[in-house]
Scaffold this motif. Structure first.
Motif, PDB file in Angstrom:
ATOM      1  N   TRP A  20       9.770   8.497  -1.051  1.00  0.00           N
ATOM      2  CA  TRP A  20       8.569   8.096  -1.685  1.00  0.00           C
ATOM      3  C   TRP A  20       8.265   6.702  -1.160  1.00  0.00           C
ATOM      4  N   THR A  21       6.706   6.294  -0.995  1.00  0.00           N
ATOM      5  CA  THR A  21       6.749   4.975  -0.670  1.00  0.00           C
ATOM      6  C   THR A  21       6.537   4.064  -1.678  1.00  0.00           C
ATOM      7  N   PRO A  22       6.461   2.543  -1.543  1.00  0.00           N
ATOM      8  CA  PRO A  22       6.235   1.791  -2.898  1.00  0.00           C
ATOM      9  C   PRO A  22       4.924   2.234  -3.502  1.00  0.00           C
ATOM     10  N   ILE A  23       3.892   2.899  -2.842  1.00  0.00           N
ATOM     11  CA  ILE A  23       2.839   3.373  -3.633  1.00  0.00           C
ATOM     12  C   ILE A  23       3.201   4.682  -4.768  1.00  0.00           C
ATOM     13  N   HIS A  24       4.085   5.210  -4.024  1.00  0.00           N
ATOM     14  CA  HIS A  24       4.388   6.641  -5.188  1.00  0.00           C
ATOM     15  C   HIS A  24       5.015   5.905  -6.443  1.00  0.00           C
TER      16      HIS A  24
ATOM     17  N   ALA B 268       4.592   2.683  -7.619  1.00  0.00           N
ATOM     18  CA  ALA B 268       3.535   2.259  -8.484  1.00  0.00           C
ATOM     19  C   ALA B 268       2.640   3.260  -9.190  1.00  0.00           C
ATOM     20  N   ALA B 269       2.394   4.222  -8.472  1.00  0.00           N
ATOM     21  CA  ALA B 269       1.797   5.436  -9.146  1.00  0.00           C
ATOM     22  C   ALA B 269       2.423   5.847 -10.289  1.00  0.00           C
ATOM     23  N   GLN B 270       3.707   5.978 -10.278  1.00  0.00           N
ATOM     24  CA  GLN B 270       4.659   6.567 -11.305  1.00  0.00           C
ATOM     25  C   GLN B 270       4.744   5.540 -12.568  1.00  0.00           C
ATOM     26  N   GLU B 271       4.670   4.297 -11.890  1.00  0.00           N
ATOM     27  CA  GLU B 271       5.031   3.227 -13.154  1.00  0.00           C
ATOM     28  C   GLU B 271       3.729   2.590 -13.772  1.00  0.00           C
ATOM     29  N   SER B 272       2.769   3.180 -13.452  1.00  0.00           N
ATOM     30  CA  SER B 272       1.268   2.771 -13.957  1.00  0.00           C
ATOM     31  C   SER B 272       1.121   1.249 -13.464  1.00  0.00           C
ATOM     32  N   SER B 273       1.290   0.951 -12.248  1.00  0.00           N
ATOM     33  CA  SER B 273       0.971  -0.419 -11.848  1.00  0.00           C
ATOM     34  C   SER B 273      -0.186  -0.399 -11.442  1.00  0.00           C
ATOM     35  N   VAL B 274      -1.343  -0.612 -12.146  1.00  0.00           N
ATOM     36  CA  VAL B 274      -2.772  -0.708 -11.688  1.00  0.00           C
ATOM     37  C   VAL B 274      -3.132  -1.692 -10.975  1.00  0.00           C
ATOM     38  N   VAL B 275      -2.561  -2.902 -11.007  1.00  0.00           N
ATOM     39  CA  VAL B 275      -2.809  -3.888 -10.027  1.00  0.00           C
ATOM     40  C   VAL B 275      -2.145  -3.620  -8.521  1.00  0.00           C
ATOM     41  N   VAL B 276      -1.106  -3.249  -8.719  1.00  0.00           N
ATOM     42  CA  VAL B 276      -0.418  -2.876  -7.333  1.00  0.00           C
ATOM     43  C   VAL B 276      -1.138  -1.694  -6.617  1.00  0.00           C
TER      44      VAL B 276
ATOM     45  N   TYR C 260       1.086  14.009 -12.650  1.00  0.00           N
ATOM     46  CA  TYR C 260       2.125  14.621 -13.067  1.00  0.00           C
ATOM     47  C   TYR C 260       2.858  13.563 -14.422  1.00  0.00           C
ATOM     48  N   HIS C 261       2.552  12.443 -14.028  1.00  0.00           N
ATOM     49  CA  HIS C 261       3.216  11.278 -15.343  1.00  0.00           C
ATOM     50  C   HIS C 261       2.029  11.163 -16.113  1.00  0.00           C
ATOM     51  N   GLY C 262       0.647  11.407 -15.889  1.00  0.00           N
ATOM     52  CA  GLY C 262      -0.277  11.234 -16.882  1.00  0.00           C
ATOM     53  C   GLY C 262      -0.804   9.875 -16.711  1.00  0.00           C
ATOM     54  N   GLU C 263      -0.851   9.163 -15.668  1.00  0.00           N
ATOM     55  CA  GLU C 263      -1.332   8.077 -15.557  1.00  0.00           C
ATOM     56  C   GLU C 263      -2.739   7.848 -15.153  1.00  0.00           C
TER      57      GLU C 263
END
Length: 149
Positions: A96-100, A102-110, A138-141
């Motif tokens: 996983w990259t940091p972007i993976h 951020a996508a899982q954690e719903s970090s829109v700004v990032v 997968y996480h519904g983000e």
């Protein structure tokens, strides 16, 4: 450095961990502050020790991996990225990259930031073949999906 901060002194990065038997004092590094979501302290630590941005820790995490899991403010993400741009492409033990993250954690700004500065990183797949878009799906983000597409 912020003169009103407890971390403005280069040698004042002490933290305390309480164990069952005693308290342990140690010097916190950039990764510690990123793990705890202490964004101002992380940015100040980065100011004094920019080389820590390229360190690799447990499970292959960089400070940027940990930072994005806490939905950080844009200015801290930018500072950490500028200190070590390659970290946007760094893969942890699960690839996983940091972007993976951020996508899982719903970090829109990032996610919006990385779309602007490292769009090619969105094509990187993890050990299961998942891109950051697939992780968000997968996480519904839905907020993340909208920006990636």
């Amino acid at each position: 450095p912020n003169p009103n901060s407890n971390y403005s002194n280069k040698h004042n990065f002490k933290m305390t961990i309480a164990t069952k038997k005693r308290k342990i004092m140690y010097t916190a590094d950039l990764y510690d502050f990123c793990c705890q979501g202490r964004f101002d302290a992380a940015k100040e630590r980065l100011h004094y020790y920019p080389e820590e941005a390229s360190n690799v820790y447990h499970r292959g995490f960089t400070p940027l991996h940990r930072l994005v899991m806490c939905d950080p403010p844009l200015h801290v993400t930018e500072a950490l990225y500028e200190a070590h741009k390659e970290a946007a492409f760094a893969q942890d033990s699960d690839d996983w990259t940091p972007i993976h993250h951020a996508a899982q954690e719903s970090s829109v700004v990032v996610v919006k930031f990385f779309i602007r500065v490292a769009p090619e990183a969105f094509r990187i797949t993890d050990s299961d073949g998942n891109t950051p878009l697939r992780i968000a799906c997968y996480h519904g983000e839905n907020n993340i999906i909208r920006f990636i597409i």
